[in-house]
Design a protein around this motif. Structure first.
Motif, PDB file in Angstrom:
ATOM      1  N   PRO A 115     -82.452   7.745 -97.945  1.00  0.00           N
ATOM      2  CA  PRO A 115     -83.081   8.241 -96.617  1.00  0.00           C
ATOM      3  C   PRO A 115     -84.474   8.329 -96.538  1.00  0.00           C
ATOM      4  N   ILE A 116     -85.264   8.286 -97.758  1.00  0.00           N
ATOM      5  CA  ILE A 116     -86.772   8.599 -97.960  1.00  0.00           C
ATOM      6  C   ILE A 116     -87.209   7.137 -97.687  1.00  0.00           C
ATOM      7  N   ARG A 117     -86.355   6.053 -97.578  1.00  0.00           N
ATOM      8  CA  ARG A 117     -86.852   4.750 -97.161  1.00  0.00           C
ATOM      9  C   ARG A 117     -86.515   4.348 -95.896  1.00  0.00           C
ATOM     10  N   PHE A 118     -85.131   4.685 -95.677  1.00  0.00           N
ATOM     11  CA  PHE A 118     -84.370   4.411 -94.312  1.00  0.00           C
ATOM     12  C   PHE A 118     -85.127   5.067 -93.213  1.00  0.00           C
ATOM     13  N   VAL A 119     -85.671   6.339 -93.132  1.00  0.00           N
ATOM     14  CA  VAL A 119     -86.129   6.853 -92.122  1.00  0.00           C
ATOM     15  C   VAL A 119     -87.320   6.270 -91.638  1.00  0.00           C
ATOM     16  N   LYS A 120     -88.063   5.600 -92.333  1.00  0.00           N
ATOM     17  CA  LYS A 120     -89.275   4.697 -92.072  1.00  0.00           C
ATOM     18  C   LYS A 120     -88.905   3.761 -90.854  1.00  0.00           C
ATOM     19  N   LYS A 121     -87.705   3.308 -90.897  1.00  0.00           N
ATOM     20  CA  LYS A 121     -87.087   2.315 -90.185  1.00  0.00           C
ATOM     21  C   LYS A 121     -86.733   3.003 -88.783  1.00  0.00           C
ATOM     22  N   LEU A 122     -86.646   4.164 -88.469  1.00  0.00           N
ATOM     23  CA  LEU A 122     -86.230   4.733 -87.401  1.00  0.00           C
ATOM     24  C   LEU A 122     -87.433   4.599 -85.943  1.00  0.00           C
ATOM     25  N   SER A 123     -86.981   4.359 -84.813  1.00  0.00           N
ATOM     26  CA  SER A 123     -87.957   4.382 -83.868  1.00  0.00           C
ATOM     27  C   SER A 123     -88.583   5.565 -83.490  1.00  0.00           C
ATOM     28  N   LEU A 124     -89.877   5.628 -82.868  1.00  0.00           N
ATOM     29  CA  LEU A 124     -90.480   6.792 -82.567  1.00  0.00           C
ATOM     30  C   LEU A 124     -89.524   7.581 -81.784  1.00  0.00           C
ATOM     31  N   GLU A 125     -88.838   7.209 -80.891  1.00  0.00           N
ATOM     32  CA  GLU A 125     -87.928   7.953 -80.151  1.00  0.00           C
ATOM     33  C   GLU A 125     -86.875   8.664 -80.966  1.00  0.00           C
ATOM     34  N   GLN A 126     -86.267   7.792 -81.924  1.00  0.00           N
ATOM     35  CA  GLN A 126     -85.248   8.478 -82.796  1.00  0.00           C
ATOM     36  C   GLN A 126     -86.003   9.642 -83.579  1.00  0.00           C
ATOM     37  N   ARG A 127     -86.951   9.472 -83.989  1.00  0.00           N
ATOM     38  CA  ARG A 127     -87.994  10.384 -84.903  1.00  0.00           C
ATOM     39  C   ARG A 127     -88.285  11.651 -84.115  1.00  0.00           C
ATOM     40  N   GLN A 128     -88.263  11.599 -82.873  1.00  0.00           N
ATOM     41  CA  GLN A 128     -88.529  12.719 -81.989  1.00  0.00           C
ATOM     42  C   GLN A 128     -87.185  13.647 -81.634  1.00  0.00           C
ATOM     43  N   SER A 181     -83.459  17.871-108.218  1.00  0.00           N
ATOM     44  CA  SER A 181     -83.921  17.511-106.820  1.00  0.00           C
ATOM     45  C   SER A 181     -85.144  17.915-106.322  1.00  0.00           C
ATOM     46  N   LEU A 182     -85.963  18.646-107.134  1.00  0.00           N
ATOM     47  CA  LEU A 182     -87.150  19.485-106.666  1.00  0.00           C
ATOM     48  C   LEU A 182     -88.136  18.150-106.170  1.00  0.00           C
ATOM     49  N   LYS A 183     -88.295  17.534-107.316  1.00  0.00           N
ATOM     50  CA  LYS A 183     -89.420  16.379-106.867  1.00  0.00           C
ATOM     51  C   LYS A 183     -89.172  15.887-105.551  1.00  0.00           C
ATOM     52  N   GLU A 184     -87.842  15.010-105.442  1.00  0.00           N
ATOM     53  CA  GLU A 184     -87.334  14.270-104.520  1.00  0.00           C
ATOM     54  C   GLU A 184     -87.561  14.827-103.108  1.00  0.00           C
ATOM     55  N   SER A 185     -87.248  16.236-103.232  1.00  0.00           N
ATOM     56  CA  SER A 185     -87.335  17.108-101.957  1.00  0.00           C
ATOM     57  C   SER A 185     -88.578  17.228-101.598  1.00  0.00           C
ATOM     58  N   GLN A 186     -89.412  17.513-102.513  1.00  0.00           N
ATOM     59  CA  GLN A 186     -91.114  17.587-102.142  1.00  0.00           C
ATOM     60  C   GLN A 186     -91.656  16.081-101.645  1.00  0.00           C
ATOM     61  N   GLN A 187     -91.015  15.320-102.089  1.00  0.00           N
ATOM     62  CA  GLN A 187     -91.675  13.873-101.667  1.00  0.00           C
ATOM     63  C   GLN A 187     -90.969  13.506-100.273  1.00  0.00           C
ATOM     64  N   PHE A 188     -89.864  14.041 -99.933  1.00  0.00           N
ATOM     65  CA  PHE A 188     -89.331  13.798 -98.699  1.00  0.00           C
ATOM     66  C   PHE A 188     -90.020  14.634 -97.586  1.00  0.00           C
ATOM     67  N   HIS A 189     -90.033  15.928 -97.818  1.00  0.00           N
ATOM     68  CA  HIS A 189     -91.024  16.721 -97.096  1.00  0.00           C
ATOM     69  C   HIS A 189     -92.161  16.169 -96.655  1.00  0.00           C
ATOM     70  N   THR A 190     -93.115  15.684 -97.706  1.00  0.00           N
ATOM     71  CA  THR A 190     -94.363  14.975 -97.485  1.00  0.00           C
ATOM     72  C   THR A 190     -94.257  13.656 -96.349  1.00  0.00           C
ATOM     73  N   LEU A 191     -93.039  12.882 -96.670  1.00  0.00           N
ATOM     74  CA  LEU A 191     -93.132  11.588 -95.748  1.00  0.00           C
ATOM     75  C   LEU A 191     -92.594  12.387 -94.297  1.00  0.00           C
ATOM     76  N   LEU A 192     -91.705  13.316 -94.089  1.00  0.00           N
ATOM     77  CA  LEU A 192     -91.425  13.797 -93.025  1.00  0.00           C
ATOM     78  C   LEU A 192     -92.556  14.175 -92.190  1.00  0.00           C
ATOM     79  N   SER A 193     -93.353  15.047 -92.733  1.00  0.00           N
ATOM     80  CA  SER A 193     -94.665  15.484 -92.321  1.00  0.00           C
ATOM     81  C   SER A 193     -95.617  14.349 -91.853  1.00  0.00           C
ATOM     82  N   GLN A 194     -95.708  13.180 -92.822  1.00  0.00           N
ATOM     83  CA  GLN A 194     -96.613  12.208 -92.298  1.00  0.00           C
ATOM     84  C   GLN A 194     -95.865  11.353 -90.888  1.00  0.00           C
ATOM     85  N   LEU A 195     -94.554  11.356 -90.962  1.00  0.00           N
ATOM     86  CA  LEU A 195     -93.877  10.502 -89.882  1.00  0.00           C
ATOM     87  C   LEU A 195     -93.856  11.551 -88.575  1.00  0.00           C
TER      88      LEU A 195
END
Length: 287
Positions: A202-215, A230-244
């Motif tokens: 998911p941390i890589r696949f989510v980048k493939k979503l369209s803007l409409e899907q992300r919204q 899981s702590l480090k990966e959860s923090q990284q995923f959180h950061t990516l979701l914020s960026q997206l």
């Protein structure tokens, strides 16, 4: 949203009852669950799922309900979330219903194991892989079974999927691959990379979503501060979701990778899910 009328024994001149699309009121009826089976084409055999119907479900032939899928983790079974020593979900549901934090919902606990079955030697593979199309079986096939058997509100606005540990990863992976069925995803102590590659990370696949899907999607994440797995990966995923700019909540709580932790914080994720359901209903009522 238009609904087809339910079957009726009334005469042609009588009005046919229409299914309600409003979120139902809460009753004090005690909750229970049972196991059901269906034939899976994706996994070529009989599959099992657990179901807890909402209080008052049998009192109306028209009321429709939101749906929440809860995925088990490693070496797990569809009964894990209902087990009082593990997920204890019925107790949590009764509390949230009483407090008005979650509308009465249909709770489904799929079997997340592939054709190899449950084993202490491997985690569930929530992917379409060499051991079976589990992602399709859970994210599409079982969804359609549930829609055919129960009075559900339309997917994906009133459908959520979540889980713990590898079930948390599975919920993100299955959910992101089936946004036609789910819009609310949640993970307790999940991980977000899989050895099978980009498609199931998911941390890589989510980048493939369209803007409409992300919204359209809403995501809840939490993990224990002592959970090194899981702590480090959860923090990284959180950061990516914020960026997206994907709407989400991320929380760190005291605790480690255990059923005690997941049992305690299921209240947090389901309250988040309930908030999304209620916001969607409010938006629809204003249209």
């Amino acid at each position: 949203m238009a609904f087809s009328p339910l079957a009726s024994s009334s005469t042609p001149s009588s009005p046919v009852p229409q299914p309600s699309q409003d979120i139902p009121a809460v009753t004090n009826e005690p909750l229970s669950y049972k196991l059901e089976t269906y034939n899976s084409k994706s996994l070529r055999g009989k599959r099992t799922y657990g179901v807890a119907l909402p209080p008052g479900y049998e009192d109306s032939s028209t009321q429709r309900y939101p749906v929440i899928f809860l995925l088990h983790g490693g070496h797990g079974e569809p009964t894990d979330w209902f087990n009082p020593q593990k997920g204890a979900v019925l107790k949590t549901l009764e509390q949230l219903y009483a407090e008005g934090k979650l509308p009465p919902s249909i709770i489904i606990t799929p079997d997340g194991n592939d054709r190899r079955g449950s084993s202490p030697y491997w985690d569930p593979q929530y992917i379409d892989g060499p051991n079976g199309k589990v992602s399709t079986a859970v994210g599409d096939e079982l969804v359609k079974v549930i829609q055919s058997r129960y009075r559900t509100l339309p997917a994906p606005n009133f459908w959520a999927i979540g889980g713990c540990s590898s079930g948390g990863w599975g919920a993100m992976n299955v959910g992101l691959h089936h946004l036609n069925h789910f819009s609310i995803l949640f993970s307790h102590s999940g991980y977000f990379r899989d050895k099978s590659g980009v498609q199931n990370s998911p941390i890589r696949f989510v980048k493939k979503l369209s803007l409409e899907q992300r919204q359209k999607i809403r995501i809840y994440l939490d993990t224990g501060k002592a959970d090194s797995s899981s702590l480090k990966e959860s923090q990284q995923f959180h950061t990516l979701l914020s960026q997206l700019k994907i709407k989400h909540v991320f929380q760190e709580f005291p605790g480690e990778h255990s059923w005690r932790y997941w049992r305690e914080h299921l209240t947090n994720s389901l309250a988040f899910v309930g908030e999304q359901f209620q916001q969607i209903q409010q938006t629809q009522s204003q249209q």
